[in-house]
Design a protein around this motif. Structure first.
Motif, PDB file in Angstrom:
ATOM      1  N   UNK A 245       2.886 -10.061   0.147  1.00  0.00           N
ATOM      2  CA  UNK A 245       1.485  -9.691   0.349  1.00  0.00           C
ATOM      3  C   UNK A 245       1.206  -9.396   1.814  1.00  0.00           C
ATOM      4  N   UNK A 248       2.625  -6.069   2.668  1.00  0.00           N
ATOM      5  CA  UNK A 248       1.718  -5.039   2.132  1.00  0.00           C
ATOM      6  C   UNK A 248       0.534  -4.819   3.069  1.00  0.00           C
ATOM      7  N   UNK A 284      -6.151   1.766   1.146  1.00  0.00           N
ATOM      8  CA  UNK A 284      -5.164   0.690   1.023  1.00  0.00           C
ATOM      9  C   UNK A 284      -3.994   1.241   0.231  1.00  0.00           C
ATOM     10  N   UNK A 285      -2.779   0.844   0.590  1.00  0.00           N
ATOM     11  CA  UNK A 285      -1.622   1.388  -0.128  1.00  0.00           C
ATOM     12  C   UNK A 285      -1.681   1.085  -1.629  1.00  0.00           C
ATOM     13  N   UNK A 286      -1.252   2.047  -2.431  1.00  0.00           N
ATOM     14  CA  UNK A 286      -1.165   1.846  -3.876  1.00  0.00           C
ATOM     15  C   UNK A 286       0.263   1.409  -4.214  1.00  0.00           C
ATOM     16  N   UNK A 287       0.520   1.224  -5.499  1.00  0.00           N
ATOM     17  CA  UNK A 287       1.880   0.855  -5.924  1.00  0.00           C
ATOM     18  C   UNK A 287       2.902   1.868  -5.406  1.00  0.00           C
ATOM     19  N   UNK A 288       2.459   3.133  -5.291  1.00  0.00           N
ATOM     20  CA  UNK A 288       3.400   4.193  -4.927  1.00  0.00           C
ATOM     21  C   UNK A 288       3.782   4.151  -3.449  1.00  0.00           C
ATOM     22  N   UNK A 289       2.996   3.473  -2.622  1.00  0.00           N
ATOM     23  CA  UNK A 289       3.326   3.387  -1.198  1.00  0.00           C
ATOM     24  C   UNK A 289       4.102   2.120  -0.866  1.00  0.00           C
ATOM     25  N   UNK A 290       4.248   1.221  -1.841  1.00  0.00           N
ATOM     26  CA  UNK A 290       4.877  -0.065  -1.531  1.00  0.00           C
ATOM     27  C   UNK A 290       6.395   0.071  -1.585  1.00  0.00           C
ATOM     28  N   UNK A 291       7.060  -0.169  -0.468  1.00  0.00           N
ATOM     29  CA  UNK A 291       8.518  -0.059  -0.469  1.00  0.00           C
ATOM     30  C   UNK A 291       9.173  -1.321  -1.043  1.00  0.00           C
ATOM     31  N   UNK A 292      10.451  -1.219  -1.246  1.00  0.00           N
ATOM     32  CA  UNK A 292      11.235  -2.396  -1.630  1.00  0.00           C
ATOM     33  C   UNK A 292      11.212  -3.393  -0.465  1.00  0.00           C
TER      34      UNK A 292
ATOM     35  N   UNK B 242      -2.474   9.122  -0.082  1.00  0.00           N
ATOM     36  CA  UNK B 242      -1.752   8.214  -0.976  1.00  0.00           C
ATOM     37  C   UNK B 242      -1.289   8.974  -2.224  1.00  0.00           C
ATOM     38  N   UNK B 350       7.214  13.315  -2.314  1.00  0.00           N
ATOM     39  CA  UNK B 350       5.962  12.712  -2.772  1.00  0.00           C
ATOM     40  C   UNK B 350       5.183  13.702  -3.632  1.00  0.00           C
TER      41      UNK B 350
ATOM     42  N   UNK C 139       5.751   1.349 -11.800  1.00  0.00           N
ATOM     43  CA  UNK C 139       5.092   1.635 -10.528  1.00  0.00           C
ATOM     44  C   UNK C 139       4.109   2.806 -10.678  1.00  0.00           C
ATOM     45  N   UNK C 146      -5.450  -1.274  -7.772  1.00  0.00           N
ATOM     46  CA  UNK C 146      -5.163  -1.789  -6.433  1.00  0.00           C
ATOM     47  C   UNK C 146      -5.048  -3.305  -6.482  1.00  0.00           C
ATOM     48  N   UNK C 148      -4.731  -6.417  -3.533  1.00  0.00           N
ATOM     49  CA  UNK C 148      -4.803  -6.655  -2.099  1.00  0.00           C
ATOM     50  C   UNK C 148      -3.928  -7.848  -1.691  1.00  0.00           C
ATOM     51  N   UNK C 149      -3.481  -8.640  -2.684  1.00  0.00           N
ATOM     52  CA  UNK C 149      -2.790  -9.891  -2.323  1.00  0.00           C
ATOM     53  C   UNK C 149      -1.270  -9.791  -2.417  1.00  0.00           C
ATOM     54  N   UNK C 150      -0.777  -9.264  -3.533  1.00  0.00           N
ATOM     55  CA  UNK C 150       0.623  -9.529  -3.878  1.00  0.00           C
ATOM     56  C   UNK C 150       1.622  -8.571  -3.261  1.00  0.00           C
ATOM     57  N   UNK C 151       1.174  -7.381  -2.886  1.00  0.00           N
ATOM     58  CA  UNK C 151       2.162  -6.365  -2.504  1.00  0.00           C
ATOM     59  C   UNK C 151       2.863  -5.773  -3.721  1.00  0.00           C
ATOM     60  N   UNK C 152       2.327  -6.039  -4.899  1.00  0.00           N
ATOM     61  CA  UNK C 152       2.726  -5.413  -6.178  1.00  0.00           C
ATOM     62  C   UNK C 152       4.092  -5.830  -6.725  1.00  0.00           C
ATOM     63  N   UNK C 156       5.287  -5.969 -10.678  1.00  0.00           N
ATOM     64  CA  UNK C 156       6.327  -5.170 -11.354  1.00  0.00           C
ATOM     65  C   UNK C 156       7.295  -6.105 -12.092  1.00  0.00           C
TER      66      UNK C 156
END
Lengths: 419, 359, 173
Positions: A245, A248, A284-292, B242, B350, C139, C146, C148-152, C156
């Motif tokens: 988190x 993120x 705010x970043x979406x799922x698609x912007x979150x890297x490994x 995004x 993207x 994903x 959205x 805001x806490x977990x980083x998703x 997943x």
């Protein structure tokens, strides 16, 4: 971190447009002083026991998703040899719980955890005394584990947890205990020395790999490696959630989140208005912007932490913006010195560089500030006692009126912490 | 908390009935399809229709039909998710498939319709704010008309983006519009007064942030007809910060028909979200008879990008959006040429993301 | 209350719809301007669905309407006449949590929990459409929600965990 991410093999050696960056950070685990200085504890935990064996913990700490309820139950369960399911919690309601100063400053696990251990150890002493007497087992041979209280040299000899509580209540009357925590006194006695000290500090190192589009300077974060010195992991799932988190949020700050204002034309009103007042515009970043994310915990128990634990909620955020900035530099050879690091800023720096100027975007220098004379404080090795040699004696109006500063006696002695 | 203003609600059963209500109620009535654009606008008091005519129960406005001649007829109330998942659209008109699957988010695409996206309100970050924010700086000229409805009438407000401008510069934010224009599609409009008429998608739009639709308020957009692809190729590149949620802040819709030898037989390229309407690039003519080489593509992209003169009323700096237009114009043509995704850069990867499994 | 058009708000501003909510036939009368979200929360006391941005920008209010995940803040309640609506309250089978709910709890996929109902119903629709969804598909399918806490990432993982469990148990849709 360097090894895990292959930083040495990658830095300066990746194909054009790709790069890695590294950054380290440290963060406090709660502040040494509350905002309004006083002598009171920063947190309190109260335990109530029932002859059914039920344990109820009361604490003002608020679980807003970070997992403080789990920490509270785990601390108490660990002392009594129970599981977290055996502990009932009443938290966050300051009308019926002891005060906790709140979920901020990454302070709850350390402070509430220590208070919970103190309360549990005090109750454990009462129960142990009763069981010791009843079963004629010396106190130092009693073990609280697996829902039982038993003789270490003859494990069959013992009582269930419920019977142990009954013995405690029979000997002492209704059972209850309290614990509280105040950070150790701050050794610094010079002006300003009370700002920022913490019972424990966390440390974080991170590596980020990015790709920058050569035509547009569009920035994509490919992967994050992050190592966090947490002291001790109390709950691996929740601790990892705090790190991811934080990554993120840090990436959001590094890449897109911006609170920008713009001024309306002077002949119209000249007013300053918020440019991004909605969730669609404040990106705010979406799922698609979150890297490994590859998360590593460094466990080096801290003497001030409950079972050695320290913060994890905020520290891992800190290295992300500099990490991304460093990776952009490695990828494309320009520096962006302010967040968010947007394609527009990278493109501007690239353009400047191509035109013979410095490839750098952001503030050019640090603002000029008239600093007062620095305090001169000798280190303990030099025989210093925390006072500054060049400071004039102070007496504030507040102190003249009888208000007392926190005494320098060592505070927050926690009884019976096993580490 | 923002709530919708009150309205009378009419669930039409047929196109004819809906057209009749629109005719009777006049401009104070608005059509309701997916509602994903209208409802936020109602909450922010950009639209305050006295009557809503719902198309949810109107039969025959959904679905895709591929005729024998290879043309596709798409019902205006087909959801974007259904279209994004439609295999024959994806095969024949990949640009359209990508344009609809790039709109907003999966949750919005499940409700939003193609007709709604074609008619989506123009956007501006001085306009798409709540009532109080807009009131605090005093309303811009793109304020609700006297009935708070479809017809936006110029009020005495100014344009905050270009204060000396007599017109509104809100940005065309449709993704399907530019692509359907490039594909040479037509739309069918139906009203009680004028009956049925079919016009090219390019004739649907006007270059004004307020009067951005040539569809009359009493008309329903009932269907979209896309000519047979006949082997022509299409691509859609959308710029946004995004990969989800965001409206386009610049987009390129390209349609190219290549001769067996690789020469361009015909081409149409449309820029989206750079002004108040999707913008046709006549420079596509310079590609005719030439192969899609790096040189011809670069020449075209350089010239066509001159049309992109974005203003500072969307996300991203205007100057960077303009620069990016050149890269996108070139990128879309390179994709059509068949370039490997990996060689087109990270932004292209993207951009070229397909539909989600939810459409 | 006279309403010449059968459903929806009449001149008094009140409206009435009949819909199926979490399997129960529901007949509700409400202020005709309300969104489905407002009716679920205020008139039907189903407060599991959360009120987020109100404008379709966050995904917190997602519910299933006729099996499709949509934003209840953007759907006028009068439009739900005759629809089958599933909210987060409808996922559990009596006292037995849905595998997704169990997995979200076990995997740390919920922190503050505000986005969780929206993620749960969207994930249900996603697994209904694609029981063996890959990480990439999960994903992309959750890109309208959205957090805001977990980083998703733990979200997943929770969806993957639930998918595996549902496949093993042969759980029906």
């Amino acid at each position: 971190m360097v090894k895990r991410s292959g930083f040495r093999e990658k830095w300066g050696k990746m194909p054009p447009g790709r790069g890695v960056g590294l950054a380290c950070s440290t963060y406090l685990t709660g502040a040494g002083h509350p905002i309004y200085w006083n002598d009171l504890p920063h947190t309190g935990v109260q335990l109530q026991f029932d002859r059914s064996g039920a344990v109820v913990a009361f604490c003002g700490a608020t679980d807003c998703g970070q997992g403080s309820d789990d920490v509270l139950a785990a601390m108490i369960a660990e002392v009594f040899g129970l599981t977290t399911n055996d502990i009932r919690l009443v938290t966050g309601d300051t009308g019926i719980t002891p005060v906790d100063l709140g979920s901020y400053s990454s302070r709850v696990t350390l402070m509430m955890g220590n208070a919970a251990i103190q309360a549990a150890e005090r109750a454990k002493a009462l129960i142990a005394e009763a069981v010791s007497k009843k079963l004629e087992i010396p106190l130092d041979r009693l073990v609280f584990a697996g829902g039982r209280v038993f003789d270490a040299s003859d494990p069959a000899k013992g009582l269930t947890w419920q019977d142990a509580v009954i013995q405690g209540e029979a000997m002492h009357g209704t059972l209850g205990s309290t614990g509280s925590y105040k950070p150790p006194a701050v050794p610094a006695k010079y002006k300003g020395g009370g700002v920022g000290p913490s019972p424990a500090y966390s440390f974080t190192a991170a590596v980020v790999e990015v790709e920058v589009d050569k035509d547009t300077c569009f920035l994509d974060v490919k992967k994050v490696w992050i190592a966090h010195d947490i002291g001790r992991v109390l709950n691996p799932v929740l601790a990892r959630g705090q790190v991811e988190g934080s990554v993120y949020m840090g990436l959001g700050e590094a890449l897109m989140e911006e609170s920008a204002f713009r001024r309306l034309p002077a002949n119209l009103s000249g007013a300053l208005v918020h440019k991004q007042p909605s969730m669609l515009e404040y990106k705010s970043p979406t799922t698609l912007e979150m890297p490994e994310v590859d998360t590593i915990f460094i466990e080096d128990p801290d003497p001030n932490g409950p079972y050695g634990a320290k913060e994890v909620g905020q520290g891992p955020l800190l290295p992300m913006p500099p990490c991304v900035a460093n990776a952009v530099y490695d990828a494309i050879g320009v520096r962006v010195d302010e967040s968010p690091i947007t394609p527009e800023k990278i493109a501007k720096a690239v353009w400047d560089k191509e035109h013979g100027r410095e490839g750098r975007f952001g503030p050019k220098d640090f603002p000029v500030i008239e600093w007062p004379e620095a305090s001169k404080v000798k280190t303990p090795a030099e025989g210093g006692d925390g006072t500054a040699s060049n400071e004039k004696p102070r007496k504030s109006k507040l102190m003249a009126s009888g208000f007392r500063l926190a005494p320098d006696s060592p505070g927050a002695k926690v009884e019976g912490v096993r580490s | 908390m923002m709530r919708c203003p009150s309205f009378r609600y009419h669930a039409a059963k047929s196109v004819k009935e809906a057209a009749s209500v629109l005719a009777d109620e006049g401009p104070k009535a608005m059509l309701l399809a997916g509602g994903t654009d209208l409802v936020p606008n109602m909450k922010r008091r950009q639209h305050m229709p006295a009557v809503l005519v719902s198309l949810r129960k109107v039969k025959g406005l959904r679905g895709v039909k591929i005729a024998k001649d290879g043309s596709a007829t798409i019902g205006a109330c087909s959801t974007l998710a259904d279209l994004a998942l439609h295999p024959r659209l994806a095969k024949g008109w990949p640009g359209l498939s990508r344009a609809v699957s790039s709109i907003a988010s999966p949750l919005i695409r499940a409700a939003a319709t193609l007709g709604g996206n074609l008619c989506v309100d123009t956007r501006c970050n001085y306009y798409n704010q709540n009532h109080e924010w807009r009131e605090s700086i005093s309303f811009c000229m793109k304020a609700p008309g006297p009935h708070g409805t479809a017809i936006q009438e110029k009020t005495h407000g100014t344009c905050w983006v270009a204060p000396s401008s007599p017109r509104c510069w809100a940005v065309s934010s449709t993704d399907s519009g530019p692509m359907l224009m490039a594909l040479g599609a037509t739309v069918t409009l139906e009203s009680k007064a004028r009956g049925v008429r079919e016009i090219p998608v390019s004739a649907l739009y006007g270059d004004d942030g307020m009067a951005f639709l040539k569809k009359m308020p009493d008309e329903l957009l009932t269907q979209v007809r896309v000519p047979a692809h006949a082997g022509a190729k299409s691509a859609y590149w959308k710029l946004r910060r995004r990969g989800s949620f965001d409206f386009p802040v610049m987009s390129v819709a390209a349609w190219v028909k290549l001769a067996p030898g690789g020469e361009v037989e015909d081409a149409r390229v449309v820029l989206g979200a750079v002004t108040s309407r999707p913008l046709d690039c006549p420079e596509a003519a310079i590609l005719l008879g030439r192969k899609l080489t790096d040189e011809s593509i670069a020449e075209f992209a350089e010239k066509a990008s001159a049309h992109a003169r974005p203003l500072d009323n969307t996300d991203f700096q205007a100057a960077w959006r303009k620069k990016t237009a050149r890269a996108f114009l070139a990128g879309a043509l390179k994709e059509i040429r068949g370039d490997d995704k990996a060689t087109l850069g990270v932004l292209a990867q993207r951009v070229m993301q397909g539909a989600s499994c939810l459409g | 209350m006279s309403n010449p058009h059968g459903t929806g708000a009449d001149v008094t501003g009140r409206a009435r719809v009949k819909m199926t909510v979490n399997g129960d036939p529901t007949d509700v009368t409400f202020g005709g301007h309300k969104t489905l979200l407002e009716v679920l929360r205020e008139d039907l006391n189903l407060t599991g669905t959360k009120h987020g941005c109100e404008l379709g920008e966050c995904g917190a209010c997602a519910v299933l309407v006729d099996g499709k995940p949509v934003l209840s803040c953007l759907m006028l309640a009068v439009e739900a006449d005759g629809a089958k609506v599933t909210t987060v309250e409808g996922l559990a089978d009596e006292a037995r949590l849905h595998p997704l709910q169990e997995a979200f709890a076990d995997c740390g996929a919920a922190q503050c929990g505000y986005c969780t109902p929206g993620f749960l119903v969207t994930a249900k629709a996603l697994l209904d459409a694609k029981p063996k969804a890959t990480r990439k598909e999960i994903c992309e399918g959750l890109a309208g929600n959205l957090c805001r806490c977990t980083g998703y990432i733990q979200i997943f993982e929770a969806v993957e965990t639930a998918a595996a469990k549902m496949a093993a148990d042969g759980v029906k849709k």
